[in-house]
Design an enzyme around this catalytic site. Structure first.
Site, short mmCIF file in Angstrom:
data_model
loop_
_atom_site.label_atom_id
_atom_site.label_comp_id
_atom_site.label_asym_id
_atom_site.label_seq_id
_atom_site.Cartn_x
_atom_site.Cartn_y
_atom_site.Cartn_z
N GLY A 111 0.83 -1.21 0.00
CA GLY A 111 0.00 0.00 0.00
C GLY A 111 0.86 1.26 0.00
O GLY A 111 2.08 1.20 -0.13
N ASP B 87 0.02 -8.82 1.52
CA ASP B 87 -0.90 -7.81 0.97
C ASP B 87 -1.88 -8.50 0.03
O ASP B 87 -1.50 -9.43 -0.68
CB ASP B 87 -0.10 -6.74 0.20
CG ASP B 87 -0.89 -5.47 -0.02
OD1 ASP B 87 -0.55 -4.44 0.61
OD2 ASP B 87 -1.87 -5.49 -0.81
N TYR C 184 -15.67 3.92 11.72
CA TYR C 184 -14.27 3.68 11.39
C TYR C 184 -13.38 4.06 12.57
O TYR C 184 -12.47 3.31 12.97
CB TYR C 184 -13.89 4.49 10.15
CG TYR C 184 -12.42 4.47 9.82
CD1 TYR C 184 -11.80 3.30 9.38
CD2 TYR C 184 -11.63 5.61 9.95
CE1 TYR C 184 -10.45 3.27 9.07
CE2 TYR C 184 -10.28 5.59 9.64
CZ TYR C 184 -9.69 4.42 9.21
OH TYR C 184 -8.35 4.41 8.92
#
Ligand code: UDP
Length: 331
Positions: A13, A34, A152
């Site tokens: 990322g 990932d 979140y």
């Protein structure tokens, strides 16, 4: 000194790939876990082919893979998560469960093998607390959990709580880092982050979409400063069991940011004010001002950011210009 092997979840990322490049340059062995969504390989151009680098395509939700990789590594940096306010708003269920379950899986595996673990958290933790500068013990001020943004923030608070509990009750060596608007080259424009979006809009001659009235204030951190902070904390024994803000206290309003990008790109674009209701389909709340207090990380490690907003913008503009030129080349 024995060569370390570092597991980096989410290592392909934006922040992860820069950390990977830094650790490899310092002589570490690096294993990346990932899920590799489309386009990610490009972030690892420098790392792929390096003798000390290995890429494993898989999910932090896969307990077997996480267990195997943890076993063969000496420490783990857990960055693998769903991020970006737009993504969170559009896929609240997936992002909430992935973030909590992924961290649970990685932290539990670190505990099984007694590996030091660094856990990525976020300045979203502070919610609407706009008093700033925010120290690590500042209050969280949240709206309703029915708003995806605060869900979140809650998921990340659960991750932190879990890490703290494992540290206090089981002696797991943990370090929690809270990122404040980390940005720069390789940041995707797809999940709503403002700088990659504005720079592309400016270079394409499109209007820059300033949400609200643009008076909201943010502090942007160059990704290279952020990963230096992580590497420094990993080497700081007294950082274990602690939580640190990683940010740059230089403040800018979003309107000033848009104007600056137009100036630096010599763009013909104009600003357009987009009401929050039009930008996001469901209920949305923004914070007026978010500024990090970085005295704690400075006291523990001596780290402080050395790059300013103009450096971030210059690097991002150069990257996006190259990308747009490549798009124009005949195949
Ligand atoms: N923003 C904006 N236009 C955009 C994207 C973002 O005005 O096209 C604003 C957003 O409302 C926020 C700030 O820029 O006030 C930073 O947004 P970002 O999503 O990058 O990070 P946040 O601080 O919201 O986590």
């Amino acid at each position: 000194m024995r060569q370390r092997t570092v597991l980096v979840t989410g290592g392909a990322g934006f922040i992860g790939s820069h950390l990977v490049d830094l650790l490899l340059s310092e002589g570490d062995r690096v294993v990346v876990l990932d899920s590799m969504p489309t386009g990610r390989t490009r972030n690892l151009t420098q790392a792929i082919g390096h003798p000390n680098f290995r890429l494993v395509q898989g999910s932090v939700l896969d307990e077997v893979v996480v267990d195997e990789l943890m076993h063969e590594c000496d420490l783990v940096v857990h960055l693998g998560a769903a991020v970006g306010v737009r993504l969170i708003m559009e896929q609240p269920l997936k992002t909430f469960t992935t973030n909590i379950r992924g961290s649970q899986t990685v932290i539990a595996a670190a505990h099984r093998y007694r590996r030091k673990i660094m856990i990525a958290s976020t300045s979203e933790i502070y919610g609407k607390n706009s008093r700033g500068p925010l120290a690590e013990d500042a209050d969280r001020v949240l709206g309703s959990p029915s708003m995806a943004r605060w869900a979140y923030s809650t998921a990340k608070a659960v991750d932190e709580t879990l890490a703290n509990a494992y540290h206090r009750e089981r002696g797991l060596p943990t370090i929690v880092v809270r990122f404040f608007n980390v940005t720069g080259p390789r940041q995707s424009p797809h999940h709503g982050m403002v700088i990659p979006r504005f720079v592309r809009q400016a270079l394409r001659g499109e209007p820059l979409t300033v949400y609200g009235d643009g008076s909201q204030i943010r502090c942007f951190t160059h990704v290279l400063d952020a990963v230096t902070a992580l590497a420094t904390l990993l080497d700081t024994e007294s950082a274990v069991g602690e939580t640190f803000n990683v940010g740059n206290p230089e403040e800018t309003s979003i309107r000033e940011l848009a104007e600056r990008i137009i100036r630096l790109t010599a763009s013909t674009s104009e600003l357009t004010l987009v009401p929050y209701d039009a930008a996001f389909s469901s209920g949305f709340e923004d914070m007026e001002r978010r500024v990090p207090d970085i005295s704690k990380i400075r006291a523990f490690t001596g780290w402080e950011p050395i790059r300013r907003l103009d450096d971030i913008l210059r690097d991002t503009i150069a990257e996006v210009r190259a990308e747009l030129r490549a798009e124009l080349q005949p195949a």
